[in-house]
Design an enzyme around this catalytic site. Structure first.
Site, PDB file in Angstrom:
ATOM      1  N   LYS A 167      45.538  22.407  30.888  1.00  0.00           N
ATOM      2  CA  LYS A 167      44.905  21.357  31.681  1.00  0.00           C
ATOM      3  C   LYS A 167      44.157  21.705  31.952  1.00  0.00           C
ATOM      4  CE  LYS A 167      49.926  21.808  34.532  1.00  0.00           C
ATOM      5  NZ  LYS A 167      50.061  21.735  35.136  1.00  0.00           N
TER       6      LYS A 167
ATOM      7  N   ASP B 108      50.548  16.335  38.812  1.00  0.00           N
ATOM      8  CA  ASP B 108      50.867  17.424  39.867  1.00  0.00           C
ATOM      9  C   ASP B 108      51.407  17.220  41.138  1.00  0.00           C
ATOM     10  OD1 ASP B 108      51.777  18.750  37.803  1.00  0.00           O
ATOM     11  OD2 ASP B 108      49.809  19.318  37.710  1.00  0.00           O
TER      12      ASP B 108
END
Ligand code: ATR
Length: 284
Positions: A68, A105
């Protein structure tokens, strides 16, 4: 495959990823024709693999651990929420061929907590455990809800203080060590440590969860994590793992790519039924 828009999740390891199943269910539900694969990509091959994927016509990528931060650095442009997280879980190719990086997220967590589970963040004294990347990704969206109190507790206290200082412009947030939590009570405890990955539990006092409090582990598995089990022992009103957040962040990515919002509850139900089956068969 000709005629299908291609998407994928890159990660390392990636074998147990639920993302292909989730996106296939979203596609069926919304009558979209897509192909979504899981690809194991080591960090050193990340950049070249993303370039190859998009140059072969790929439309969008998800990136998961440990990629990420690399995806954030790789993206040509990033959204504000990706900038704040310093991490990207969704890449999409724009009309001008630039690659946009976003992070869904945090909003996935907020949707799961507030919409799926009816938890009011405004009314809650919230404790977040951990001060790493997972915590960074959820801080801004939680602070934007103006919780009654927000404390970050970390084994290495300084990391919690530093992160709290970095996000103080978004609202009141305090860094802490675990020992200093003695005597305090919280309505919502979110586990953002990586302890669950080793079936470990952060050091928590037995009376730290308020009556009718909720526990939420960002991690998930086919059986309850150590933190979810702890929440059950503490008689939490709900003791949840991150499966709902996983589906919600995926729905947000699907929306970015397809401009259509899938229903998430039916997909959460399917995944919950599947993992009950797996844990029964494996005797977990
Ligand atoms: P992530 O990106 O998943 O947040 P990370 O940046 O490596 O991963 O951070 C892991 C976090 O989990 C850290 O806050 C770590 O605490 P330290 O900063 O003190 O190392 C925390 N952590 C990991 N295992 C833990 C355990 N068994 N008990 C408590 N905290 C733990």
């Amino acid at each position: 495959m000709v005629g299908k828009d291609c998407y994928a999740v890159f990660g390392y390891p990636i074998k147990h990823s639920k993302s292909p199943r989730i996106h296939q269910l979203f596609a069926e539900q919304t009558q979209q024709v897509i192909e979504y694969t899981a690809q194991e990509i080591p960090a050193e091959r990340f950049g070249e693999s993303v370039k190859a994927f998009f140059s072969q016509g790929g439309k969008g990528l998800n990136c998961t651990l440990p990629l990420k931060e690399l995806a954030w650095a790789f993206a040509d442009i990033t959204t504000k929420r990706a900038e704040l997280s310093k991490a990207v879980n969704t890449l999409l190719i724009q009309d001008d061929d630039r690659i946009l990086g976003d992070n869904t997220d945090g909003c996935g967590l907020i949707t799961d907590l507030t919409i799926n589970h009816g938890i009011s963040l405004e009314a809650s004294r919230i404790l977040i455990l951990g001060a790493g990347g997972a915590c960074r990704g959820i801080l801004a969206p939680i602070l934007e809800r103006s919780p009654r109190q927000l404390i970050l507790a970390n084994r290495t206290r300084q990391k919690a203080s530093d992160l709290a200082a970095e996000f103080c412009l978004f609202g009141d947030v305090e860094g802490s060590g675990f020992a200093e939590l003695k005597g305090q009570q919280f309505d919502l405890i979110i586990n953002a440590t990586s302890a669950s990955l080793n079936d470990e539990l952060p050091p928590l006092e037995d009376d730290i969860l308020a009556k009718d409090g909720v526990c939420y582990d960002l991690a998930y598995g086919n059986r309850p994590t150590a933190f979810v089990r702890w929440g059950v022992e503490q008689k939490a009103k709900k003791s949840l793992d991150g499966l709902g957040m996983l589906v919600e962040q995926a729905a947000e990515a699907f929306f970015l790519w397809r401009k259509i919002r899938p229903q998430t509850q039916p997909v959460i139900d399917v995944l919950n039924a599947a993992r009950r089956f797996v844990s029964e068969v494996k005797g977990e």
